[in-house]
Design an enzyme around this catalytic site. Sequence first.
Site, PDB file in Angstrom:
ATOM      1  N   ASP A  67       0.746  -1.376   0.093  1.00 11.45           N
ATOM      2  CA  ASP A  67      -0.041  -0.126   0.017  1.00 11.45           C
ATOM      3  C   ASP A  67       0.759   1.424  -0.073  1.00 11.45           C
ATOM      4  O   ASP A  67       2.076   1.250   0.178  1.00 11.45           O
ATOM      5  CB  ASP A  67      -0.964  -0.059   0.874  1.00 11.45           C
ATOM      6  CG  ASP A  67      -0.132  -0.153   2.726  1.00 11.45           C
ATOM      7  OD1 ASP A  67       1.050   0.082   2.470  1.00 11.45           O
ATOM      8  OD2 ASP A  67      -1.097  -0.264   3.612  1.00 11.45           O
ATOM      9  N   ASN A 136      -7.639  -0.336  13.741  1.00 11.10           N
ATOM     10  CA  ASN A 136      -9.011  -0.489  13.517  1.00 11.10           C
ATOM     11  C   ASN A 136      -9.269  -1.942  12.722  1.00 11.10           C
ATOM     12  O   ASN A 136     -10.340  -1.977  12.272  1.00 11.10           O
ATOM     13  CB  ASN A 136      -9.362   0.651  12.606  1.00 11.10           C
ATOM     14  CG  ASN A 136      -8.778   0.880  11.223  1.00 11.10           C
ATOM     15  OD1 ASN A 136      -7.828   0.123  11.056  1.00 11.10           O
ATOM     16  ND2 ASN A 136      -9.024   1.787  10.377  1.00 11.10           N
ATOM     17  N   HIS A 138      -7.451  -2.871  10.132  1.00  8.79           N
ATOM     18  CA  HIS A 138      -7.335  -2.962   8.679  1.00  8.79           C
ATOM     19  C   HIS A 138      -6.145  -3.841   8.127  1.00  8.79           C
ATOM     20  O   HIS A 138      -5.219  -3.861   9.197  1.00  8.79           O
ATOM     21  CB  HIS A 138      -7.091  -1.462   8.236  1.00  8.79           C
ATOM     22  CG  HIS A 138      -5.948  -0.665   8.419  1.00  8.79           C
ATOM     23  ND1 HIS A 138      -5.763   0.572   8.272  1.00  8.79           N
ATOM     24  CD2 HIS A 138      -4.798  -1.139   8.849  1.00  8.79           C
ATOM     25  CE1 HIS A 138      -4.711   0.941   8.658  1.00  8.79           C
ATOM     26  NE2 HIS A 138      -3.762  -0.089   9.112  1.00  8.79           N
ATOM     27  N   GLU A 143      -9.749  -0.613   4.726  1.00  7.64           N
ATOM     28  CA  GLU A 143     -10.256  -0.131   6.114  1.00  7.64           C
ATOM     29  C   GLU A 143     -11.742  -0.803   6.192  1.00  7.64           C
ATOM     30  O   GLU A 143     -12.134  -1.309   5.394  1.00  7.64           O
ATOM     31  CB  GLU A 143     -10.542   1.704   5.934  1.00  7.64           C
ATOM     32  CG  GLU A 143      -9.426   2.359   5.412  1.00  7.64           C
ATOM     33  CD  GLU A 143      -8.539   2.396   6.805  1.00  7.64           C
ATOM     34  OE1 GLU A 143      -8.299   1.419   7.665  1.00  7.64           O
ATOM     35  OE2 GLU A 143      -7.801   3.594   6.821  1.00  7.64           O
TER      36      GLU A 143
HETATM   37  C1  GLP Z   1      -0.366   1.102   8.513  1.00 11.86           C
HETATM   38  C2  GLP Z   1      -0.401   0.214   7.035  1.00 11.86           C
HETATM   39  C3  GLP Z   1      -0.623  -1.235   7.099  1.00 11.86           C
HETATM   40  C4  GLP Z   1       0.146  -1.510   8.348  1.00 11.86           C
HETATM   41  C5  GLP Z   1      -0.551  -1.334   9.650  1.00 11.86           C
HETATM   42  C6  GLP Z   1       0.028  -1.429  10.842  1.00 11.86           C
HETATM   43  O1  GLP Z   1      -1.453   2.175   8.294  1.00 11.86           O
HETATM   44  N1  GLP Z   1      -1.319   1.036   6.008  1.00 11.86           N
HETATM   45  O2  GLP Z   1      -0.124  -1.619   5.931  1.00 11.86           O
HETATM   46  O3  GLP Z   1       0.418  -2.870   8.335  1.00 11.86           O
HETATM   47  O4  GLP Z   1      -1.004   0.096   9.635  1.00 11.86           O
HETATM   48  O5  GLP Z   1       1.242  -0.673  10.827  1.00 11.86           O
HETATM   49  P1  GLP Z   1       2.240  -1.087  12.078  1.00 11.86           P
HETATM   50  O6  GLP Z   1       2.992  -2.380  11.761  1.00 11.86           O
HETATM   51  O7  GLP Z   1       3.339  -0.031  12.164  1.00 11.86           O
HETATM   52  O8  GLP Z   1       1.600  -0.900  13.462  1.00 11.86           O
END
Ligand code: GLP
Length: 244
Positions: A67, A136, A138, A143
């Site tokens: 993403d 949340n 995702h 989302e």
């Molecule tokens: C982000 C990204 C995701 C990621 C998630 C968790 O917003 N869009 O691809 O896996 O949130 O992030 P983190 O590993 O920094 O907790």
Amino acid sequence: MQLKIYKDHGSSSDAAASEIIELVKNKPNAILCMASGETPRLTCKLLVEKAIAQKVDLRHITFIGLDEWVGIPPENDGSCYHFFHTEIFKPLNFSADQVHLFDALSGNLEEECLKMDATIFEKGTIDLMIVGIGMNGHIGFNEPGVSFNNYSHVIDLDEITISGGQKYFKTPATLKRGITIGLKHLQESKKVLLMANGTKKAGVIKKTVQGEITNEFPASIMQTHTNGFVMIDEEAATLLDHKK
Ligand code: GLP
């Protein structure tokens, strides 16, 4: 789906890095799709170390970025592009033609999505997808409320994602939309690892593993994947009903 609880984040990251190494040993031209973020950072570091130590060449794989934040340029160190470039592409000498990341500055984001889908379909199925989870529920930028049947798409970001996402940026960033691989791609991937660590992720992990399967909590889709693994540390497992 299988749940795997590791002693700590180091052990789960080591296992994930080994998964990639074994995949590439068996299939040098594998298709790997990965998330950026805090969770996979250690996996990337260990992957680089293992690849060098074991002389495994990853330059024949196809790398798909999960993403990107729409409107954030690649040179911004909060971008997913910057993360992959620093953590994987540069240390492992990847070439530009083996990496496929969304261009979040494109004037035609729909075309970016179609281009990504076409790349995946042309190359075949994603062999291994490694994702994290947002606060949340995702996955990528899928989302709450997203369709399970989407391929790549652009989406308005949830408030939790917008506020939580600031942690990646040195100065406040304008985050409104995300461009992401869809959950249909996840369902079609041969193997999926969802990683999480720390007590702050315990609540979302409980919902992922033991909650209702619903698009209101996108990560619950993991329960439907026959080759899906939720890989967490003991801290992220603290709210689960029956630890196994
Ligand atoms: C982000 C990204 C995701 C990621 C998630 C968790 O917003 N869009 O691809 O896996 O949130 O992030 P983190 O590993 O920094 O907790």
